[in-house]
Motif scaffolding. Sequence first.
Motif, PDB file in Angstrom:
ATOM      1  N   PRO A 110       0.820  -1.218   0.000  1.00 20.79           N
ATOM      2  CA  PRO A 110       0.000   0.000   0.000  1.00 20.79           C
ATOM      3  C   PRO A 110       0.857   1.275   0.000  1.00 20.79           C
ATOM      4  N   ASP A 111       1.953   1.235   0.743  1.00 24.01           N
ATOM      5  CA  ASP A 111       2.790   2.429   0.823  1.00 24.01           C
ATOM      6  C   ASP A 111       3.464   2.745  -0.503  1.00 24.01           C
ATOM      7  N   ASP A 112       3.763   1.703  -1.263  1.00 27.03           N
ATOM      8  CA  ASP A 112       4.352   1.905  -2.577  1.00 27.03           C
ATOM      9  C   ASP A 112       3.357   2.630  -3.500  1.00 27.03           C
ATOM     10  N   LEU A 113       2.099   2.166  -3.483  1.00 25.13           N
ATOM     11  CA  LEU A 113       1.075   2.809  -4.321  1.00 25.13           C
ATOM     12  C   LEU A 113       0.835   4.248  -3.882  1.00 25.13           C
ATOM     13  N   LEU A 114       0.797   4.458  -2.561  1.00 26.90           N
ATOM     14  CA  LEU A 114       0.600   5.815  -2.059  1.00 26.90           C
ATOM     15  C   LEU A 114       1.786   6.699  -2.445  1.00 26.90           C
ATOM     16  N   GLY A 115       2.976   6.092  -2.496  1.00 22.04           N
ATOM     17  CA  GLY A 115       4.158   6.841  -2.912  1.00 22.04           C
ATOM     18  C   GLY A 115       4.058   7.284  -4.364  1.00 22.04           C
ATOM     19  N   ARG A 116       3.477   6.429  -5.193  1.00 18.94           N
ATOM     20  CA  ARG A 116       3.363   6.775  -6.620  1.00 18.94           C
ATOM     21  C   ARG A 116       2.452   7.972  -6.849  1.00 18.94           C
ATOM     22  N   VAL A 117       1.525   8.208  -5.929  1.00 16.18           N
ATOM     23  CA  VAL A 117       0.648   9.382  -6.076  1.00 16.18           C
ATOM     24  C   VAL A 117       1.033  10.473  -5.067  1.00 16.18           C
ATOM     25  N   GLU A 118       2.216  10.308  -4.490  1.00 14.98           N
ATOM     26  CA  GLU A 118       2.763  11.281  -3.541  1.00 14.98           C
ATOM     27  C   GLU A 118       1.851  11.519  -2.333  1.00 14.98           C
ATOM     28  N   LEU A 119       1.361  10.424  -1.773  1.00 14.23           N
ATOM     29  CA  LEU A 119       0.572  10.520  -0.549  1.00 14.23           C
ATOM     30  C   LEU A 119       1.223   9.723   0.582  1.00 14.23           C
ATOM     31  N   ALA A 120       2.475   9.289   0.373  1.00 13.03           N
ATOM     32  CA  ALA A 120       3.126   8.396   1.344  1.00 13.03           C
ATOM     33  C   ALA A 120       3.152   9.006   2.746  1.00 13.03           C
ATOM     34  N   ASP A 121       3.347  10.317   2.818  1.00 12.57           N
ATOM     35  CA  ASP A 121       3.502  10.930   4.153  1.00 12.57           C
ATOM     36  C   ASP A 121       2.170  11.126   4.872  1.00 12.57           C
ATOM     37  N   VAL A 122       1.038  10.891   4.203  1.00 17.92           N
ATOM     38  CA  VAL A 122      -0.241  11.016   4.898  1.00 17.92           C
ATOM     39  C   VAL A 122      -0.960   9.669   4.969  1.00 17.92           C
ATOM     40  N   ALA A 123      -0.192   8.574   4.800  1.00 14.61           N
ATOM     41  CA  ALA A 123      -0.792   7.235   4.740  1.00 14.61           C
ATOM     42  C   ALA A 123      -1.638   6.915   5.974  1.00 14.61           C
ATOM     43  N   ASP A 124      -1.256   7.448   7.127  1.00 18.40           N
ATOM     44  CA  ASP A 124      -1.971   7.112   8.360  1.00 18.40           C
ATOM     45  C   ASP A 124      -3.066   8.098   8.714  1.00 18.40           C
ATOM     46  N   ARG A 125      -3.257   9.103   7.863  1.00 15.42           N
ATOM     47  CA  ARG A 125      -4.325  10.062   8.161  1.00 15.42           C
ATOM     48  C   ARG A 125      -5.651   9.567   7.592  1.00 15.42           C
ATOM     49  N   THR A 126      -6.745   9.919   8.283  1.00 17.99           N
ATOM     50  CA  THR A 126      -8.048   9.506   7.768  1.00 17.99           C
ATOM     51  C   THR A 126      -8.411  10.387   6.574  1.00 17.99           C
ATOM     52  N   ALA A 127      -9.085   9.754   5.607  1.00 21.20           N
ATOM     53  CA  ALA A 127      -9.319  10.418   4.328  1.00 21.20           C
ATOM     54  C   ALA A 127     -10.380  11.513   4.422  1.00 21.20           C
ATOM     55  N   GLY A 128     -11.152  11.508   5.517  1.00 20.51           N
ATOM     56  CA  GLY A 128     -12.205  12.512   5.662  1.00 20.51           C
ATOM     57  C   GLY A 128     -11.672  13.937   5.618  1.00 20.51           C
ATOM     58  N   GLY A 129     -10.424  14.124   6.098  1.00 19.88           N
ATOM     59  CA  GLY A 129      -9.868  15.463   6.145  1.00 19.88           C
ATOM     60  C   GLY A 129      -9.066  15.844   4.909  1.00 19.88           C
ATOM     61  N   PHE A 130      -9.069  14.994   3.896  1.00 18.77           N
ATOM     62  CA  PHE A 130      -8.258  15.261   2.705  1.00 18.77           C
ATOM     63  C   PHE A 130      -8.874  16.357   1.837  1.00 18.77           C
ATOM     64  N   SER A 131      -8.002  17.098   1.145  1.00 19.88           N
ATOM     65  CA  SER A 131      -8.477  18.061   0.145  1.00 19.88           C
ATOM     66  C   SER A 131      -8.945  17.278  -1.086  1.00 19.88           C
ATOM     67  N   THR A 132      -9.658  17.991  -1.970  1.00 17.86           N
ATOM     68  CA  THR A 132     -10.144  17.341  -3.194  1.00 17.86           C
ATOM     69  C   THR A 132      -9.003  16.695  -3.963  1.00 17.86           C
ATOM     70  N   GLY A 133      -7.887  17.415  -4.068  1.00 20.37           N
ATOM     71  CA  GLY A 133      -6.759  16.890  -4.819  1.00 20.37           C
ATOM     72  C   GLY A 133      -6.202  15.624  -4.193  1.00 20.37           C
ATOM     73  N   MET A 134      -6.148  15.597  -2.861  1.00 19.07           N
ATOM     74  CA  MET A 134      -5.637  14.405  -2.170  1.00 19.07           C
ATOM     75  C   MET A 134      -6.587  13.236  -2.339  1.00 19.07           C
TER      76      MET A 134
END
Lengths: 325, 283
Positions: A110-134
Amino acid sequence: MDAIETNSLGRRFGDVNAVESLDLTVQKGEIYGFLGPNGAGKSTTINMLLGFTPPSSGSGTVLGYDLEHESVAIRQSVGVLPEDFGVYGRLTARKHVRFAIETKGADDDPDDLLGRVELADVADRTAGGFSTGMKQRLALAMALAGNPDLLILDEPSSGLDPNGAREMRAIIREENERGTTVFFSSHVMEQVEAICDRVGIMRDGRLIAEDAIDSLKDRFDADSRLVFTLDTVADDIVPALETMNGVTDINADGNDVSVVVADASRKAPVIEAVGASGVTIKDIRIDDSSLEDLFATLTTGERPTSRHAEENAANTTQLIREADQ
Amino acid sequence: MSWVHVARKDFADALRSKLLWVLSALMILVVAGISAIPQLLYIPGQGPAPGFDDGMSFMFTWMTMMVSIIGLVVGYRAIVGERESGSIRFLLGLPNSRRDVVVGKVLGRATVVAVPTVIGFLVGAVVILALYDGFAVTDYIGLLVFALVIGLVYVSVAVAVSASVNTRAKAVGGVLGIYLIFDLLWWTVPMAIYWLLERELPGSTDLPAWYVLVERLGIWEPLGILSGTLVDIAGVETVSTADRLAGDVPFFLETWFAWVIVIAWVAIPLGIGYYRFNRAVMS
C-alpha cells in the motif's frame, strides 16, 4: 484484441438518449482522451463500461470481457477512478488502498502505491480530512492496485488546481510508460491535448469526432482566417473572392473583410487577389486557432463570440460531416 | 469471496466510529443492569430471594427489543449510505459483484451488532454471578446465541431495505414502517382479519389454525416461539400452541417450523433487496 470496443452502445433514460449508438475503439497501450462537455454522455459511457449502468442497446467489451455479463472480470483487470466518489471518512489512506489491493487479490505494498501518487507521508491520516486533490490522488492509488492493464479515469483532474492537474497528467503518463492503457474523460481540451495519443469528442450522446491528436491538429490548422482592413468599404471585393478556389467563408463588415480558407496554402493567392482588386490594404491579420477553440465550438454548437472561435464554426461543420461519414 | 473484504472493511469502519462503543454501553446497561433489578428491589425477609431465572426473565424482553432495534439502526444505512456518499463507486469499481456487496454488508453489520452483544453478555455474566445463585451456563449461552440470531434477522431486514432504496430518508421510512407493521403492531393483523370474517373479536382459545399462522408470520413471533427452545427461563413461558388452537396442531404451527419463518425473514427481504440493488442504475 482492443482494450475497449463498443458496438452501437446506447443508453436511454426515459425520453433522453444519454448515449446513442456509440462505436468506440481504444487500442492497447494508448492514452485515449474522452472529451465532451458535462452531460454529453461521457460518464454514462464509463458507467456502462464498468457495469454501473446497464446499456439499453448495443454491446461492448473491455479487455475482451463482455461489459454486461463479465463485469466482475472487467473490474478485476481494470483500475477505476470513478466520478463523484466519496471516501470512507473514518478510514486512513492506507486502509483505502489496502481494501483495493485485498479485493483484487493483489500483493502490492500500500505504501508503494501511495508513494506513486505522492501521498506516502499522509498514509496514516483519515481520508475525511483530505483536500479534493488528495482524495483524487487517493482514488488513483486505489485504481493502481493490482497493476491493471487498463485505467479508466472519469474526470481525473476535476477539482484540481492547475498544479494538481499537471501532477495528475505526469502520473498518467508514467503509468502509460509502464504499459498501461489509459482511457480518461475530461471536459477540458487542455487536459488531454498534452498527453493523449487519440481523442474522441462526445456531444449530446454521440461521438462527433475521433482522431489522433496530431491529425486533429493538422486538420484544424489547415483552416485559417485572413482579416483585411481596407481603405474603402469592403463589400465591393466580396464577389471577386467568393469564386476563388479554397475560400470557404467571407464576411464583410465596414472596412473589414475576413476570409476563411480551407488550406493554408491558399492564403497567398487570396492576399494577391485582394491586392490586385485595386483597393489598398491597410492591415492583414492571420488567425490560426487552437484545439481549444475547436473543442469549444464542437461541443457547444453555438457560434462563440471570440474571433478565434467564430472561425471554428466552419471547421466544425466540416468535422461533423467527416465524423458522420 | 470478495464479500469477506467488504465485510471486513465495513466492520473496520464501525470500529473507527464511536458507534460500537455506544452500542456496547447500551448492551451492558441492558444485560448487566436490568437483570440486576430484581435483586436490587428485593427486601430481605419478604418472600424468597430472586434467583438466576428471575434476573434472566426480567432482562429478556428489554434485551431482545434492544438487540432488534440496534440491528435495524446499524443496518439501514449500510448500502444506501454508500450510495449517497459516493463511496459505493469504490465498492463497485473494484471486482465486487452486487451480491458480494449485499452479503458482505449483512455480515459486516451483523458483526457490528454481535460484538456489543457479546460484550454486554460478558459483563452481564460477572454481575449476574455476583448477584444471584444458580447461574446456569447453558441457559446463559443459549440466550446469547438467541440474541445473535435476533441481531442477524433484524440486520438482514434493514440491509435489505438499504439495498432497495436510493435515499437514506426512504431507508428510514422503510425500516420504521416494517418495524411498526411486522413487529410492534403485527398482533393486530390476525385480529383484524378475524373481525372482518367473524364480526367479533377472537378469544384466547379455540382459535383457527390460520389465525395462529398469520400471527406467526411477524418478525418477532417466530423468534419468540424459538426462544422457548433455546433458553429455558421461568416467567417467559406462554400458553402452548396446542391450548390455543381449536383442533390438532398442524405441522406449520409446530415449533420447528418457526425456524423456517425465521430463515424466510432473512432470505426473502434480502432476496428482494438484492434483486432491486442488482437492477439499480448507479449514474
